[in-house]
Design an enzyme around this catalytic site. Structure first.
Site, short mmCIF file in Angstrom:
data_model
loop_
_atom_site.label_atom_id
_atom_site.label_comp_id
_atom_site.label_asym_id
_atom_site.label_seq_id
_atom_site.Cartn_x
_atom_site.Cartn_y
_atom_site.Cartn_z
N GLU A 20 -6.05 -7.45 -44.06
CA GLU A 20 -5.25 -5.94 -44.34
C GLU A 20 -4.15 -6.48 -45.50
O GLU A 20 -2.87 -6.22 -45.52
CB GLU A 20 -4.40 -5.81 -43.29
CG GLU A 20 -5.35 -4.75 -42.04
CD GLU A 20 -4.53 -4.33 -41.20
OE1 GLU A 20 -3.44 -4.89 -40.54
OE2 GLU A 20 -5.19 -3.46 -40.27
N GLU A 48 -11.73 -1.90 -37.70
CA GLU A 48 -10.79 -1.82 -36.43
C GLU A 48 -10.66 0.00 -36.29
O GLU A 48 -9.95 0.45 -37.10
CB GLU A 48 -9.29 -2.53 -36.94
CG GLU A 48 -9.27 -3.86 -36.82
CD GLU A 48 -7.81 -4.27 -37.04
OE1 GLU A 48 -6.75 -3.52 -36.82
OE2 GLU A 48 -7.62 -5.30 -37.54
#
Length: 835
Positions: free
Chosen positions: A182, A251
């Site tokens: 991320e 995710e």
């Protein structure tokens, strides 16, 4: 001299090894990950090995496989594996190789997210704290000291995997690896150095020659050949940065984390299934549930700060390793439906047709004749009846039906075919023989203290070896101070970077203040009682996990940074910040190892009428025998305030039932986009009441339980409980899509829709608490009859189910004595007690 047969045998082994190495390949194209030459729709789930015990791993992995997963995804936790520079730890809960081999033995793949930054609500985002003190370091940017440390650890992990033959190209289960995590939002914030770092990280990873693809999540500019992937509640509109890369979702958040002071997040199973089906119908080919089993933040591993010890995450397998129903079963059925569609999904692009204002059909037809359709209704309030292929299909709000042959609906995301269940926390031991020891506040003259002019940042002093740091100074009060006579006590103001603070004046607790996840910084502001002469001001500053997300980790701080002022003196305001302060790292009980049997003998404990209650800085100890059975166990800590818990020397984690949940809790409607503020429960109650006690940590008898209580609590209210299933439910709509409708082309049998009930373990159905065929209302645990009810609704269940481990009953009018309301679409709701 070798015999001819031996030579041929050796040649056979060499050729076999060569053939295996040729056949074991992982690559990708625009449609999917390709494993050994075959495109795959892959369903994955996150299980973090340190958040459960090795004894739990086989069962968790088996349940994941039974739930329809193809792969397990896990981070690699740098600070757990390298607690000090060059000293590595890969044992017990950190035995990464053992975990991966168990995944392989179960026949599943593995996605290894090396990072080594993990976020994950894990302490310091997975970075070892010692990294913060490497000279010249700047985290996650184009910085040579950071890149050198990151590369060294990444190479260490890759080398371990290669040495154990764990990559798919070596015959192992690892089909994907991830570098960084991320980083896209951070790169956007820091600019050019971030872009350079992204390029370096990708090249470094690819250069390690693992033989499997690398991914970077939330990284739109991931350099080729690295695949950029999506992390979010919904990813149907995500597109990779190149047309030749597959659409991957690393995710899909099954719920959300629990924070001390926050309510409990719950994501409806219907919405979670809808998000997956929508992603697949839009060309997605890899979905990972974050989390599939969340587990527990044992010890001081929770980050945040203010992340709870429980990392349950509302996952399909709960913190204790039990199935969360209906979420687990509903997703299992979804996966079966998707797998029936796989031949068409990997071979064709969808043709999208509008079926109404908020309805669509996504049709996949391959050249070989495979056909699959997804019928979607995006309306959040209204059902829809759509016509497709000359057949009508009913679509509830916010739902997708899956037709693996473009004709037969076998699954709808809003219709639960799987059973639901209600869990109970049942006390198994409520009376312990407690002993207590109160350690009090230290003195500047104690061993282990040191002094400095001014205030120091906490983590720089403790290096995160403990949550606790004492700040101590003297406050001299002249006998002529006016407040000594007029009763207007001076105002003490303390500014702290967090996360909690206990203020002691002359050895007595004067007040407590603490922050929260959104704002960990705090200010203590309170009038205090001082006497003429020297007053001892002692501040116990407490960290509650180090932050796990953001930029410039090297600059983050905690503790009392000042100013510290005293207002209301004859001189006006006195600034105490720059005067001499003494420091003591940790608690006296920590230094004495009071959480161990041997360490606890170094002090005198009291019990009976002398047992300390509601007193700060108190240690409690007791022993107990393990209860019979294999039900998961927990400690009910609702009578305590804040502190830590140990069982047989191992830390369960931080307890903080004194921090009650704030926010909004109310009715939950599955329809509509979910976020972490929706569908919350537990407002006004402790954010975490129960604390997981792993069975494998217990001995048959003599288990040593230690609790350190910061605030003051009543240990006689602590109880040991077991987690069991109280009841199971089915809630089936007449004619709803079901996998029971599916039949092979060679079979002419049409299966009837059935309600299935089963009690886990050795439990059996003891009673039918509720049953109604008609228009029942409510949810599992709170069903009630509606305006239409078949009066023989109970009969079939009482006959077929009571006394049985499991049972099935057809959902049809004749089973319940006839149709109670012929003009209405009916459903069956039933709840059975397990014992």
């Amino acid at each position: 001299m070798l015999r001819v047969g031996s030579i041929f045998f050796i040649l056979f082994l060499l050729i076999s090894s060569w053939v295996c190495s040729v056949m074991s390949t992982v690559s990708y194209d625009r449609k999917a990950i390709i494993v050994n030459g075959k495109r795959r729709i892959l369903i994955s789930g996150s299980i973090h090995y340190p958040r459960s015990t090795p004894e739990m791993w086989p069962d968790l992995i088996a349940k994941a496989k039974d739930g329809g997963l193809d792969a397990i995804q896990t981070y690699v936790f740098w600070n757990g594996h390298e607690p000090s520079p060059g000293n590595y730890y890969f044992e017990d809960r950190y035995d990464l190789v053992k975990f991966i081999k168990l995944v392989q033995q179960a026949g599943l793949y593995l996605h290894l997210r090396i990072g080594p930054y993990v976020c994950a609500e894990w302490n310091f985002g997975g970075f070892p704290v010692w990294l913060k003190y490497v000279p010249g370091i700047e985290f996650r940017t184009d910085n040579e000291p950071f890149k050198a440390a990151m590369q060294k650890f990444t190479e260490k992990i890759v080398s371990m995997m290669k040495a154990e033959n764990l990559f798919e190209t070596q015959g192992g289960p690892i089909i994907l690896s991830q570098i960084e995590n991320e980083f896209g939002p951070v790169e956007w914030e820091i600019g050019a150095p971030g872009k350079a770092y992204t390029k370096w990280a990708a090249q470094m990873a690819v250069g390690l020659d693992t033989g499997v693809p690398w991914v970077m999540c939330k990284q739109d500019d991931a350099p080729d050949p690295v695949i950029n992937t999506c992390n979010s509640w919904y990813c149907e509109n995500f597109q990779p940065n190149q047309k030749y890369k597959p659409k991957m979702w690393t995710e899909n958040w099954t719920g959300w984390y629990t924070e001390f002071g926050g309510a409990i997040p719950n994501r409806p199973a219907e919405d979670l299934a809808f998000s997956v089906a929508r992603f697949i119908q839009n060309g997605g080919s890899f979905v990972n549930y974050y989390m599939y089993h969340g587990g527990t933040n044992f010890g001081r591993t929770a980050g945040g700060p203010f992340i709870a010890a429980s990392y349950d995450y509302d996952a399909p397998i709960d913190e204790y390793g039990l199935l969360r129903e209906p979420k687990y079963g509903h997703l299992r059925d979804l996966h079966k439906a998707i797998k029936l569609c796989e031949p068409a999904l990997v071979s064709a692009d969808p043709t999208v047709t509008s079926l109404g204002n908020n309805q669509e059909a996504h049709v996949f037809k391959s050249d070989s004749g495979a056909c699959a359709t997804f019928l979607a209704n995006y309306d959040t309030k209204s059902s829809a009846t759509v016509t497709f292929g000359n057949t009508e299909y009913d679509l509830p709000p916010w739902s997708i039906s899956i037709l693996p042959d473009c004709k037969t609906a076998v699954f709808n995301t809003a219709r639960l075919g799987a059973q639901s269940s209600q869990k109970n926390m049942v006390p198994v031991k409520s009376e312990f023989s407690w002993q207590s020891y109160n350690e009090g506040s230290p003195s500047a003259d104690d061993d282990g203290t040191f002094a400095n002019q001014g205030l120091w940042e906490q983590i720089n002093v403790t290096r995160d070896a403990t949550d606790y740091l004492w700040y101590m100074t003297d406050v001299n009060i002249n006998p002529n101070e006016a407040f000594l006579n007029n009763g207007q006590d001076p105002l003490l103001i303390i500014w702290s970077a967090g996360h909690a603070l206990h203020v002691f004046i002359n050895g007595q607790l004067s007040g407590t203040v603490y922050g929260g996840l959104e704002n960990p910084k705090l200010t203590f502001s309170q009038n205090i009682q001082l006497r003429a002469g020297v007053n001892k001001l002692s501040l116990l500053s407490i960290a509650v996990g180090l932050p796990n997300v953001g930029t410039h980790f090297e600059t983050w701080n905690a503790g009392v940074l000042g100013p510290v002022t005293l207002k209301g003196l004859n001189e006006g305001t006195r600034d105490l910040s720059g005067q001499k302060w003494s420091y003591k790292i940790g608690l006296a009980g920590e230094a004495l190892n009071l959480h161990t049997v041997s360490g606890s003998s170094s002090v005198e404990w009291v019990d009976g009428s002398l047992l300390a209650k509601k007193q700060p800085l108190t240690w409690y100890k007791t022993t107990f025998s393990a209860p019979e059975g294999d039900d998961p166990l927990a400690l009910d800590m609702s009578s305590m305030g804040k502190g830590q818990i140990w069982i047989n020397g191992q830390s369960i984690g931080r307890h903080w039932p004194g921090y009650t949940a704030h926010g909004n809790c109310g009715a939950c409607n599955y329809a509509g986009r979910y976020d972490d503020k929706k569908c919350r429960t537990g407002c006004g109650e402790p954010s975490q009441r129960w604390y997981h006690v792993p069975r494998s940590w217990l001995n048959p008898s003599g288990n040593f339980l230690v609790v350190f209580e910061e605030w003051g609590g009543d240990p006689t209210g602590i109880s040991l409980v077991k987690r069991t299933t109280r009841s199971v439910c089915a809630d089936i709509y007449e004619g709803q899509p079901s996998l029971q409708n599916w039949r092979s082309p060679s079979s002419s049998k049409v299966n009837k829709l059935k309600a299935h009930l089963w009690c886990p373990g050795e439990q059996k159905i003891s009673q039918i608490k509720f049953a109604s065929y008609g228009l029942p209302e409510g949810t599992c645990g709170s069903f009630r009859e509606g305006s239409c009810h078949a009066h023989k609704s109970y009969n079939a269940f009482q006959k077929k189910c009571v006394g049985q481990h499991s049972c099935s009953v057809s959902v049809a009018p004749q089973v319940f004595g006839g149709d109670p309301c012929p003009s209405s679409t009916k459903k069956l709701s039933v709840e059975a007690l397990c014992s």
